[in-house]
Design a protein around this motif. Structure first.
Motif, PDB file in Angstrom:
ATOM      1  N   HIS A 121       0.840  -1.191   0.000  1.00  0.00           N
ATOM      2  CA  HIS A 121       0.000   0.000   0.000  1.00  0.00           C
ATOM      3  C   HIS A 121       0.879   1.247   0.000  1.00  0.00           C
ATOM      4  O   HIS A 121       1.553   1.535   0.986  1.00  0.00           O
ATOM      5  N   HIS A 122       0.894   1.958  -1.096  1.00  0.00           N
ATOM      6  CA  HIS A 122       1.579   3.243  -1.188  1.00  0.00           C
ATOM      7  C   HIS A 122       0.515   4.309  -1.443  1.00  0.00           C
ATOM      8  O   HIS A 122      -0.151   4.296  -2.495  1.00  0.00           O
ATOM      9  N   ASP A 123       0.341   5.220  -0.485  1.00  0.00           N
ATOM     10  CA  ASP A 123      -0.720   6.213  -0.622  1.00  0.00           C
ATOM     11  C   ASP A 123      -0.290   7.443  -1.417  1.00  0.00           C
ATOM     12  O   ASP A 123      -1.032   8.418  -1.517  1.00  0.00           O
ATOM     13  N   ASP A 143       6.263  -1.536   2.002  1.00  0.00           N
ATOM     14  CA  ASP A 143       5.609  -0.238   2.055  1.00  0.00           C
ATOM     15  C   ASP A 143       5.867   0.401   3.415  1.00  0.00           C
ATOM     16  O   ASP A 143       6.506  -0.202   4.297  1.00  0.00           O
TER      17      ASP A 143
END
Length: 471
Positions: A240-242, A432
């Motif tokens: 998960h990379h926001d 991440d």
């Protein structure tokens, strides 16, 4: 062209120059051009530069913030003068006819300096961060050079910012503080500053090239007898990379004064170093997360005792080698620290052996470890303050910051300042921020838990966060 031919002006600006101008500083080495076999670490960096362009791997950066007016012509004259003293700064790399890596030092080169006017920038810190990120992804031509570049920016209120970007294949962490100290001595004292006499790195390159590693292969087979596979940490979910992320991201944490003091007391009580305590915590972290019976990770060795007078040499003298230990569930904290200390002392006699030769000797396949631990007694800023170059008359108006990037999925950097700082660099295609934050929290808990008692089983030190314990 020389500094005097391109700059006309004094403190506070460059007269008549538009923003974004690039100045070329002519660097003619004081010594001859000479060819040597590249060290194994240099060869690896050369290979990665060709195989993985645009990733920022092995690109080093030092940023300097000035809360004082900068005499730009004098400052650049200091850089040019000091760069001419060290042949290693004019290095190039190539493969010879038989496919062996070679390095040539002492090349004349032009050092590009881009001068910017950011006095109108509303958010200079954001501009600096973006500039450094962009510079990191601009590859160096290791075959032709130059392997350095500078950005000098004037900010508002008489402040300045300097970014020195260079390739790791020519300088290690012991060397660039030496170069910076010479530059600031020259800048602060002017032409009257005495030139620092340092032994030439060519002697080190020659000794390493001719070195016979003797029983080195047998030593590494004994040390890594329990090795089966690298301790690879995995994420059992989608990453998960926001936001957009670089190839390598960083998380940092600083222990409190009391927590650092407790670790130092533990090191003193056991006859170990603070570095050994950090390695013990990383060993336990890998053991918990992988559940493997044998743990290996890379350790960076200074290698400066291999050649006489090498402590003051400027160049890339380091080597990265594996440190491996079997996991013992009943081992005490004191026992683990003792084993790590003994292993470190034993490998000192074999620390210059090239990593590819170690891998071949152990017959381990392509790699022995996925993470490395790098320790330094002090951060760059602390070293510069100790050297007396943090500002005129001790004003501490200059701040120094170092950033690097390895080709390993995980790199732990630790600095033994008054408060121990730990920095975790992680490859964003493997991990991440959530996973990296979890690792950093676990490592912090292990470091804090180590001094709780020498006779306590090391494997029983609590490493989970409060939220994880409740879960």
């Amino acid at each position: 062209m020389s500094t005097s031919e391109t700059i006309d002006g004094g403190p506070g600006g460059v007269a008549g120059e538009p923003t974004g101008v690039t100045i070329e500083l002519d660097i003619q080495s004081a010594g001859p051009t000479e060819e040597f076999p590249a060290t194994a670490l240099q060869a690896g960096m050369f290979f990665h530069a060709e195989a993985n362009p645009g990733t920022g791997v092995d690109i080093e950066q030092i940023s300097i913030e000035f809360d004082e007016p900068l005499d730009l012509p004098r400052f650049l004259e200091a850089w040019a003068t000091v760069f001419r003293r060290h042949r290693i700064l004019g290095s190039t790399f190539a493969w010879d006819a038989s496919g062996r890596p070679i390095t040539t030092i002492g090349h004349p080169f032009s050092l590009p300096v881009r001068v910017e006017d950011w006095r109108g920038e509303a958010a200079p810190v954001d501009t600096q961060t973006a500039e450094a990120a962009a510079e990191r992804l601009i590859d160096f031509d290791l075959a032709n050079g130059p392997l350095h570049r500078l950005v000098v920016a004037e900010l508002s209120n008489g402040r300045w910012w300097v970014l020195w970007t260079f390739h790791h294949a020519i300088l290690d962490g012991r060397s660039f503080p030496l170069v910076l100290r010479e530059i600031f001595d020259r800048y602060d004292d002017g032409p009257s500053a005495a030139a620092t006499a340092r032994p030439d790195v060519g002697r080190f390159l020659r000794v390493i090239a001719e070195q016979d590693h003797g029983d080195g292969p047998a030593f590494w087979r004994r040390l890594l007898a329990g090795f089966e596979t690298p301790n690879t940490l995995t994420v059992d979910r989608l990453l998960h990379h926001d936001r957009a992320v670089p190839p390598v991201a960083v998380l940092e944490h600083e222990l409190g004064h009391e927590e650092t003091a407790a670790l130092r007391a533990l090191a003193g009580e056991t006859g170990c170093s603070l570095n050994t305590c950090i390695q013990a915590a990383w060993f336990l972290l890998l053991a918990h997360h992988t559940q493997q019976d044998f743990v290996t990770f890379g350790t960076t060795r200074a290698c400066r005792h291999s050649v006489a007078d090498a402590q003051d040499m400027v160049g890339l003298l380091i080597n990265t080698v594996p440190l491996g230990l079997a996991v013992d569930d009943d081992e005490t904290v004191g026992g683990l620290l003792q084993r790590l200390r003994d292993a470190q002392r034993a490998l000192r006699a074999h620390e210059t052996m090239p990593l590819p030769d170690i891998i071949e000797a152990v017959d381990a396949g392509p790699t022995l470890f996925d993470s490395i631990v790098v320790y330094d007694d002090a951060s760059l800023d602390a070293r510069m303050r100790a050297a007396g170059v943090a500002g005129p008359a001790g004003a501490a108006s200059r701040r120094f910051h170092y950033d690097g990037q390895t080709n390993f999925p995980l790199t732990l950097l630790a600095y033994g300042d008054e408060s121990l700082s730990i920095r975790l660099e992680y490859a964003t295609d493997r991990y991440d921020e959530g996973f990296a934050a979890e690792l950093l929290a676990h490592l912090r808990n292990l470091l804090v838990g180590l001094p709780a008692g020498l006779d306590r089983p090391a494997g029983n030190i609590g490493y989970l966060t409060m939220a994880e314990q409740e879960q």
